[in-house]
Design an enzyme around this catalytic site. Sequence first.
Site, PDB file in Angstrom:
ATOM      1  N   LYS A   1      33.186  55.312   4.147  1.00  0.00           N
ATOM      2  CA  LYS A   1      32.010  54.856   4.594  1.00  0.00           C
ATOM      3  C   LYS A   1      30.840  55.136   5.353  1.00  0.00           C
ATOM      4  O   LYS A   1      31.557  56.436   6.258  1.00  0.00           O
ATOM      5  CB  LYS A   1      32.409  53.750   6.152  1.00  0.00           C
ATOM      6  CG  LYS A   1      31.254  52.896   5.867  1.00  0.00           C
ATOM      7  CD  LYS A   1      31.419  51.506   7.314  1.00  0.00           C
ATOM      8  CE  LYS A   1      30.447  50.944   8.182  1.00  0.00           C
ATOM      9  NZ  LYS A   1      30.179  49.963   8.258  1.00  0.00           N
TER      10      LYS A   1
ATOM     11  N   HIS B   1      27.269  54.698   6.321  1.00  0.00           N
ATOM     12  CA  HIS B   1      26.637  54.638   6.836  1.00  0.00           C
ATOM     13  C   HIS B   1      27.543  53.854   8.992  1.00  0.00           C
ATOM     14  O   HIS B   1      28.260  53.322   8.383  1.00  0.00           O
ATOM     15  CB  HIS B   1      26.032  53.767   6.344  1.00  0.00           C
ATOM     16  CG  HIS B   1      26.658  52.609   6.386  1.00  0.00           C
ATOM     17  ND1 HIS B   1      27.075  52.472   4.899  1.00  0.00           N
ATOM     18  CD2 HIS B   1      26.592  51.354   6.361  1.00  0.00           C
ATOM     19  CE1 HIS B   1      27.820  50.906   3.960  1.00  0.00           C
ATOM     20  NE2 HIS B   1      27.173  50.306   5.440  1.00  0.00           N
TER      21      HIS B   1
END
Length: 229
Positions: A104, A106
Amino acid sequence: MEQYKKDFIDFMVSSNALKFGSFTLKSGRQSPFFMNAGSYITGSQLEQLGIYYAHAIHDNFGDDYDVLFGPAYKGIPLSVATSIAYSKLFNKEIKYSADRKEEKDHGADKGSLLGYSIKDGDRVVIIEDVTTSGKSIEETYPKIKAQETTPGGIKIVGEIVSLNRMEKSADSDKSALDSITEKYGFPARAIVSMKDVIEYLYKPDGSGLITNDIKKQMDDYYAQWGAIM
């Protein structure tokens, strides 16, 4: 055999996680039994499963750990359910962590891990459903060690699975769990072994869940694929 192990064997059978018959494994082997942790799908099943894992971890590793790492995907609910059970049974807060299949990039929780971000000083127990070949640890181990900032900063206390199939790993006459222990230097254990299962479910008079016919199939299977224990 401890009572929780007998209860766990009954639980595997009643949940249809452990079945007997004829099954083709990923390795191509024809097995007279099959274990599928994906059969635990209800809240009460996951709660009970966490309790069995918590007992086994406590018996094998004590309280000398801080984090349960569950490899995606099946290891994720196992790590969550077991961390909850452990806090209730043994009054110790255990963090859960898991890997993401895709990192991931963000948000506050960006990165390669889900849940707790493992760091130097942490003591980790790896939790999985079952391992036949021992190949999964080849992906899991480097993901954990990649979180270190100094060599040896993270200690892997051990690995726990639900069932020791007690058969040869892909490249050894030893079981997958014994091969993991030998290669990586930490103990790999199971809640129960197939020896425990046979001992508990087989009755020579034919009254057990493992009938004489199934027992013969299992004897033949282990004559070919059984690990050196």
